[in-house]
Design an enzyme around this catalytic site. Sequence first.
Site, mmCIF file in Angstrom:
data_model
loop_
_atom_site.group_PDB
_atom_site.id
_atom_site.type_symbol
_atom_site.label_atom_id
_atom_site.label_comp_id
_atom_site.label_asym_id
_atom_site.label_seq_id
_atom_site.Cartn_x
_atom_site.Cartn_y
_atom_site.Cartn_z
ATOM 1 N N PHE A 1 -1.033 0.841 -8.225
ATOM 2 C CA PHE A 1 -1.380 1.070 -6.819
ATOM 3 C C PHE A 1 -1.473 2.537 -6.419
ATOM 4 O O PHE A 1 -1.972 2.854 -5.339
ATOM 5 C CB PHE A 1 -0.414 0.340 -5.871
ATOM 6 C CG PHE A 1 -0.451 -1.149 -6.009
ATOM 7 C CD1 PHE A 1 -1.520 -1.875 -5.523
ATOM 8 C CD2 PHE A 1 0.578 -1.833 -6.647
ATOM 9 C CE1 PHE A 1 -1.574 -3.262 -5.668
ATOM 10 C CE2 PHE A 1 0.537 -3.220 -6.783
ATOM 11 C CZ PHE A 1 -0.534 -3.933 -6.290
ATOM 12 N N TYR B 1 -6.973 0.965 -11.441
ATOM 13 C CA TYR B 1 -8.213 1.173 -10.687
ATOM 14 C C TYR B 1 -9.314 1.551 -11.668
ATOM 15 O O TYR B 1 -9.082 2.284 -12.634
ATOM 16 C CB TYR B 1 -8.029 2.290 -9.663
ATOM 17 C CG TYR B 1 -7.033 2.009 -8.570
ATOM 18 C CD1 TYR B 1 -7.171 0.896 -7.739
ATOM 19 C CD2 TYR B 1 -5.954 2.864 -8.334
ATOM 20 C CE1 TYR B 1 -6.265 0.646 -6.713
ATOM 21 C CE2 TYR B 1 -5.042 2.624 -7.311
ATOM 22 C CZ TYR B 1 -5.204 1.510 -6.501
ATOM 23 O OH TYR B 1 -4.305 1.273 -5.484
#
Length: 245
Positions: A89, A78
Site C-alpha cells: 500500500f 502496484y
Amino acid sequence: MNAADSFSEGRNMIRIGNDWDDLIADEWDKPYYLELREFLREEYSSCTVYPPAGDIFNALKKTPYDDVKVVILGQDPYHEPGQAQGLSFSVPYGMQEPPSLINILKELADDLGPEYAEFRKARVNEGLLVPWAESGVLLLNTVLTVRAHQAGSHRGKGWEIFTDRIIGLLAAREKPMVFILWGAHAGAKKSLIMQAEGDRRRHLIIQAPHPSPLSAYRGFFGGRYFSRCNFFLEDSGEEPVDWHL
C-alpha cells in the site's frame, strides 16, 4: 549491477540484515524458490518488473521479526511506474497516492484525527508508510513482484509459498500481534494464521473489505483499524503503534 544480476548464478542467498535472516535461511535453497528465482531472472531481464530488484524484500528489511506488532497484508505490488517500493500500500514520497491508499488515509484521519495522516516533510526520501514499518507494522504483500501494467502477473509462481512461511512464523510467535486482512485475498489467510497460532489464541485478526474504491463503501470505512490495533496491543501489555505519518 543490473536487476537481472540479482538472480544470477551464485547469488542464491538474500541478506535481509536482521533477525529474519536466521528464520528464513532455509527458504533460499528450496526447489520452489530456486524455480521462482529463475523466473524472476528471466522477467527482470526481458521486461519491466516492479518493484526494483533491490526493493523486493523491503517489508522484511524495515520491520524485524521480533519488532512486528501489526501485519497489513496486501496482494501484489502496484504495477504502474514509480509506485512499488516493496511495502504493501505504500508509495514513495511525492508520488500521487493510489485510490486504495487514499481511502486508507481517510480512514486513518477519521479514526485517530487528521494530524495522523499528514506526511512528515522531513521524510521526503522515504515511502509514505515507512514510519509505520519502523513502528512495527509489517507491510507485506502476498506476492512480492509484478510485471508492469499487469496486475496479478506473478501470482502462482512461488511467492505465495514464501509469504505463507512468513505469515506462519509470525502467527506461531508467542508475543501478541494484530493481523489486518483487507479484502477476500488477504482474508483467505485467516485459516493459515489460526492453524499456525495453535490452540491458545493470542493474536487479533481483523477482517474487512478491501480499501479499493470498488469495495471501500461496503464496510471498509468505519472499521477503526488503527485504534483497535492499539487498544489490543496495550491490553496485551505491548507498546502501541505510532500511526503518525
